[in-house]
Design an enzyme around this catalytic site. Structure first.
Site, PDB file in Angstrom:
ATOM      1  N   TYR A 156      78.154 105.596  89.858  1.00  0.00           N
ATOM      2  CA  TYR A 156      78.760 106.868  89.457  1.00  0.00           C
ATOM      3  C   TYR A 156      78.376 107.069  88.004  1.00  0.00           C
ATOM      4  O   TYR A 156      78.609 106.189  87.172  1.00  0.00           O
ATOM      5  CB  TYR A 156      80.286 106.818  89.595  1.00  0.00           C
ATOM      6  CG  TYR A 156      80.771 106.991  91.015  1.00  0.00           C
ATOM      7  CD1 TYR A 156      80.399 108.094  91.772  1.00  0.00           C
ATOM      8  CD2 TYR A 156      81.631 106.066  91.591  1.00  0.00           C
ATOM      9  CE1 TYR A 156      80.856 108.262  93.076  1.00  0.00           C
ATOM     10  CE2 TYR A 156      82.092 106.228  92.893  1.00  0.00           C
ATOM     11  CZ  TYR A 156      81.700 107.331  93.619  1.00  0.00           C
ATOM     12  OH  TYR A 156      82.157 107.494  94.903  1.00  0.00           O
ATOM     13  N   HIS A 324      80.303 112.429 102.057  1.00  0.00           N
ATOM     14  CA  HIS A 324      81.266 111.433 101.574  1.00  0.00           C
ATOM     15  C   HIS A 324      82.386 111.216 102.605  1.00  0.00           C
ATOM     16  O   HIS A 324      83.542 110.996 102.260  1.00  0.00           O
ATOM     17  CB  HIS A 324      81.857 111.903 100.239  1.00  0.00           C
ATOM     18  CG  HIS A 324      82.187 110.787  99.281  1.00  0.00           C
ATOM     19  ND1 HIS A 324      81.402 110.480  98.198  1.00  0.00           N
ATOM     20  CD2 HIS A 324      83.225 109.923  99.220  1.00  0.00           C
ATOM     21  CE1 HIS A 324      81.955 109.481  97.519  1.00  0.00           C
ATOM     22  NE2 HIS A 324      83.062 109.120  98.129  1.00  0.00           N
ATOM     23  N   GLY A 357      80.731 110.097 109.507  1.00  0.00           N
ATOM     24  CA  GLY A 357      81.102 110.301 110.906  1.00  0.00           C
ATOM     25  C   GLY A 357      80.404 109.375 111.881  1.00  0.00           C
ATOM     26  O   GLY A 357      80.637 109.469 113.083  1.00  0.00           O
TER      27      GLY A 357
END
Ligand code: FNR
Length: 428
Positions: A156, A324, A357
């Site tokens: 990040y 995400h 997913g």
């Protein structure tokens, strides 16, 4: 009699059924719905909210699943080959299977020494582990637990450029195979499950081990404390506090929470919250990256073909097509729905990894058929961790790969390389 080779699918079935004869059942359920249900029972309310929760009303999480359900496989019969070749090429290197473990922060909410369990399971399975910038164990210790097994590091982008450089250098030193920069979380999404509990793991010191173990971060905390209270003893106390935060990050929160009410550990947590991510991040920042590291660059969280093209222009060798896991923008497009246009925009030369997913081997087959080179598994491996630690992660990975292998074999596909859209049709 001909003895035919056994692929990972039949091998895993055999392992489970043979153990069943002896009265032993697997550590984790073989279907994701039951895996999720059982994992919820094994997790605290706060852990469940953080892991299973999504942004807003959960529309993106539902869209991720609906997108997989909209595609159906058209099996072809009798390919005449007993074994499948699951190899794929990612960033110019061969992977034995088209699976990676997605970076997941604050997994210490779920299990002690979470990242070490995950890392060892990944190494056992030969599946690359993308170590999270929000990990609960310093990346050097995670790498040591993995031997030579492949790992990547996910960054990040901090508001402190020196911290970015320090993390880049450490990623290089631990032998990361790639640097994954996550673009979709310059701020946290609106996450009602966590908001309703007032719970953010990082503010309890969970998931900040890459920071508290970083020399530049330690310097930042020392500077902040010295500015607030210019006494040398205070600075020393803070260093002690950082050390204790490191052990909090590694383990469960409970006994440590009171500790965080004292001012010094709070200073470290506050420093983290101020600098861990940069809401003003630009493509120009990313443009500096190619000069700052030799690692292959992968940009994570891209959903629009124009952003994908820009990523490649700036020197990215790979893209993670991802929303995400529906945790950032509620109502965002499903990753699987974004994939074909991104593949068309970047052409065959850029590595595309899909996540969000993915729950089954059949999902993996669909993503590969629609243009991904590999797929990253997220929440399911954390559910395995919640149920059975390292074994749980290993079994979840083995199950997904087993089902992928069987799905291909039963659909007439003999290698990952030959997968294409002709395997699929949209549901009527
Ligand atoms: C994540 N994800 C994530 N991504 C990232 O780049 N850095 C991180 O530290 C984290 N942390 C994290 C924590 C938890 C609890 C979850 C569930 C997810 C996102 C992750 O890498 C991946 O994109 C999603 O998990 C994919 O969605 P599914 O398949 O898990 O629903």
């Amino acid at each position: 009699m001909t003895t035919l080779p056994i692929g990972p699918g039949r091998a895993r079935q055999g392992e489970i059924y043979r153990a069943g004869v002896l009265g032993r059942s697997p550590a984790v359920p073989a279907d994701c719905a039951e895996l999720e249900r059982r994992a919820q029972g094994a997790m605290s309310l706060r852990a469940w909210a953080y892991v299973a929760g999504g942004a807003g009303e959960g529309a993106t999480m539902r869209a991720n699943r609906a997108a997989f359900d909209r595609w159906q496989i058209r099996p072809r019969m009798l390919p005449g080959q007993a074994q499948r070749d699951l190899r794929t090429t990612v960033l110019g290197n061969e992977l034995a299977t088209p699976l990676l473990l997605a970076p997941i922060g604050a997994a210490g909410l779920v299990h002690d020494d979470s990242d070490l369990h995950i890392a060892r399971a990944a190494a056992q399975a030969g599946v690359p582990y993308v170590i999270s910038n929000q990990g609960c164990t310093p990346m050097e210790d995670i790498a040591a637990a993995m031997g030579d097994a492949p790992r990547w590091f996910q960054l990040y982008w901090s508001t402190d450029e020196a911290l970015v450089d320090s993390l880049l250098a450490r990623a290089d030193a631990i032998g990361a195979g790639a640097l994954v920069v996550t673009l979709d979380t310059t701020m946290l999404g609106w996450r009602p499950a966590d908001l309703n509990l007032g719970s953010l793991p990082f503010s309890q010191g969970i998931g900040i081990a890459q920071y508290t173990s970083d020399p530049r971060f330690q310097e930042i905390v020392r500077e902040r404390v010295a500015r607030a209270t210019p006494s040398p003893e205070k600075v020393e106390v803070t260093l002690g506090a950082l050390r204790s935060l490191l052990s909090i990050s590694r383990n469960h929160p409970g006994p440590w929470r009171a500790n965080l009410r004292s001012p010094e550990p709070r200073a470290a947590v506050e420093a983290f919250l101020d600098i861990y991510s940069n809401p003003g991040l630009t493509w120009e920042h990313l443009g500096t990256l190619r000069q700052r590291t030799d690692l292959p660059i992968v940009l994570k969280g891209i959903l629009h073909p124009d952003d994908a093209v820009r990523a490649v222009e700036l020197g990215a060798s790979g893209i993670v097509v991802s929303n995400h896991g529906g945790r950032q923008v509620d109502g965002a497009v499903a990753s699987l729905d974004a994939l074909p246009a991104i593949r068309a925009a970047v052409g065959p030369g850029t590595t595309l990894i899909l996540d969000s997913g993915v729950r089954t081997g059949s999902d993996v087959a669909k993503a590969l058929a629609l243009g991904a080179d590999a797929v990253a598994l997220g929440r399911p491996y954390l559910y395995g961790l919640a149920l059975a630690g390292q074994d749980g992660v290993r079994e979840v990975v083995a199950n997904v790969l087993a089902e992928l292998d069987l799905t291909l074999g039963l659909s007439g596909v003999t290698s990952v390389a030959e997968l294409g859209p002709d395997l699929l049709q949209t549901a009527p």
